[in-house]
Design a protein around this motif. Structure first.
Motif, PDB file in Angstrom:
ATOM      1  N   MET A 146     -38.862  46.610  64.226  1.00 50.65           N
ATOM      2  CA  MET A 146     -39.080  45.489  63.436  1.00 50.65           C
ATOM      3  C   MET A 146     -38.999  45.556  61.825  1.00 50.65           C
ATOM      4  O   MET A 146     -38.796  46.968  61.467  1.00 50.65           O
ATOM      5  CB  MET A 146     -40.796  45.318  63.469  1.00 50.65           C
ATOM      6  N   GLN A 169     -46.667  40.836  58.737  1.00 47.06           N
ATOM      7  CA  GLN A 169     -47.035  39.777  59.842  1.00 47.06           C
ATOM      8  C   GLN A 169     -48.195  38.916  59.748  1.00 47.06           C
ATOM      9  O   GLN A 169     -48.206  37.667  59.863  1.00 47.06           O
ATOM     10  CB  GLN A 169     -47.105  40.377  61.084  1.00 47.06           C
ATOM     11  N   HIS A 182     -47.233  43.486  69.554  1.00 44.31           N
ATOM     12  CA  HIS A 182     -45.729  42.933  69.247  1.00 44.31           C
ATOM     13  C   HIS A 182     -46.013  41.777  68.304  1.00 44.31           C
ATOM     14  O   HIS A 182     -45.037  40.980  68.443  1.00 44.31           O
ATOM     15  CB  HIS A 182     -45.307  42.631  70.504  1.00 44.31           C
ATOM     16  N   GLY A 183     -46.957  41.737  67.490  1.00 43.02           N
ATOM     17  CA  GLY A 183     -47.328  40.599  66.638  1.00 43.02           C
ATOM     18  C   GLY A 183     -48.673  40.293  66.176  1.00 43.02           C
ATOM     19  O   GLY A 183     -49.200  40.959  65.901  1.00 43.02           O
ATOM     20  N   ASP A 200     -52.130  37.747  66.907  1.00 45.66           N
ATOM     21  CA  ASP A 200     -52.798  36.702  67.659  1.00 45.66           C
ATOM     22  C   ASP A 200     -54.036  35.854  66.603  1.00 45.66           C
ATOM     23  O   ASP A 200     -54.584  36.749  65.918  1.00 45.66           O
ATOM     24  CB  ASP A 200     -53.803  37.252  68.770  1.00 45.66           C
ATOM     25  N   SER A 259     -50.484  32.926  69.909  1.00 45.38           N
ATOM     26  CA  SER A 259     -49.979  34.174  69.786  1.00 45.38           C
ATOM     27  C   SER A 259     -48.256  34.262  69.030  1.00 45.38           C
ATOM     28  O   SER A 259     -47.630  33.209  69.466  1.00 45.38           O
ATOM     29  CB  SER A 259     -49.446  34.808  71.170  1.00 45.38           C
ATOM     30  N   ARG A 277     -44.911  35.832  67.629  1.00 40.48           N
ATOM     31  CA  ARG A 277     -44.111  36.991  67.675  1.00 40.48           C
ATOM     32  C   ARG A 277     -42.932  36.877  66.658  1.00 40.48           C
ATOM     33  O   ARG A 277     -42.588  35.518  66.250  1.00 40.48           O
ATOM     34  CB  ARG A 277     -43.244  37.186  69.249  1.00 40.48           C
ATOM     35  N   PHE A 278     -42.422  37.830  66.161  1.00 46.05           N
ATOM     36  CA  PHE A 278     -41.427  37.626  64.718  1.00 46.05           C
ATOM     37  C   PHE A 278     -40.105  38.218  64.744  1.00 46.05           C
ATOM     38  O   PHE A 278     -39.787  38.996  65.817  1.00 46.05           O
ATOM     39  CB  PHE A 278     -42.160  38.596  63.635  1.00 46.05           C
ATOM     40  N   SER A 279     -39.213  37.582  64.306  1.00 50.36           N
ATOM     41  CA  SER A 279     -37.763  38.139  64.216  1.00 50.36           C
ATOM     42  C   SER A 279     -37.590  39.441  63.262  1.00 50.36           C
ATOM     43  O   SER A 279     -38.443  39.722  62.614  1.00 50.36           O
ATOM     44  CB  SER A 279     -36.916  37.133  63.903  1.00 50.36           C
ATOM     45  N   HIS A 323     -40.651  34.091  65.511  1.00 46.33           N
ATOM     46  CA  HIS A 323     -39.731  33.808  66.625  1.00 46.33           C
ATOM     47  C   HIS A 323     -40.072  33.033  67.684  1.00 46.33           C
ATOM     48  O   HIS A 323     -39.386  32.113  68.299  1.00 46.33           O
ATOM     49  CB  HIS A 323     -38.869  35.321  67.132  1.00 46.33           C
ATOM     50  N   SER A 324     -41.233  33.379  68.189  1.00 39.15           N
ATOM     51  CA  SER A 324     -41.996  32.427  69.216  1.00 39.15           C
ATOM     52  C   SER A 324     -43.467  32.257  68.935  1.00 39.15           C
ATOM     53  O   SER A 324     -44.104  33.327  68.393  1.00 39.15           O
ATOM     54  CB  SER A 324     -41.848  33.194  70.404  1.00 39.15           C
ATOM     55  N   THR A 325     -44.045  31.090  69.365  1.00 40.80           N
ATOM     56  CA  THR A 325     -45.552  30.913  69.322  1.00 40.80           C
ATOM     57  C   THR A 325     -45.814  30.456  70.528  1.00 40.80           C
ATOM     58  O   THR A 325     -45.310  29.384  71.231  1.00 40.80           O
ATOM     59  CB  THR A 325     -45.684  29.695  68.160  1.00 40.80           C
TER      60      THR A 325
END
Length: 121
Positions: free
Chosen positions: A1, A6, A77-78, A80, A94, A96-98, A104-106
């Motif tokens: 990462m 974050q 990994h991110g 919550d 939840s 997650r990051f690039s 990057h995702s939710t």
């Protein structure tokens, strides 16, 4: 990462939701970000255009009904997050990051709801 905060990004996400600031919210996401929402059936959105379609009407509802932060926690990994809309509907998200420090995702889903006051359940 990558070396980025974050939790700070998610706090910025919360602030954008509270203000109904769609442009700022979308800027927090990577260009190829995806969002999966299981709050009312499973729906998936990918890329800025689809995220804008998803978030546009919701931000208007959030800013008029009220958006409350309930919990925010780092996970392996991110991050919550649990938040409420209109003081009662509780949502779990939840993030997650690039490597570049963008969302990057939710994944959002209904959280365990708070029982009404005085409920003996």
């Amino acid at each position: 990462m990558g070396d980025f905060d974050q939790m700070g990004i998610v706090v910025d996400w919360v602030d954008a939701c509270r203000k109904g600031d769609l442009a700022t919210l979308l800027d927090l996401y990577a260009d190829d970000a995806q969002l999966e929402c299981t709050c009312n059936g499973t729906r998936r959105y990918r890329g800025r255009g689809e995220l804008e379609t998803y978030w546009g009407p919701r931000l208007n509802a959030f800013s008029s009904a009220g958006f409350g932060l309930e919990e925010i926690n780092p996970v392996p990994h991110g991050v919550d997050l649990e938040y409420t809309v209109a003081g009662s509907l509780r949502i779990h998200a939840s993030f997650r990051f690039s490597r570049e420090g963008k969302i990057h995702s939710t994944l959002c889903e209904p959280a365990q709801q708070n029982p009404p006051d005085g409920c003996a359940c």
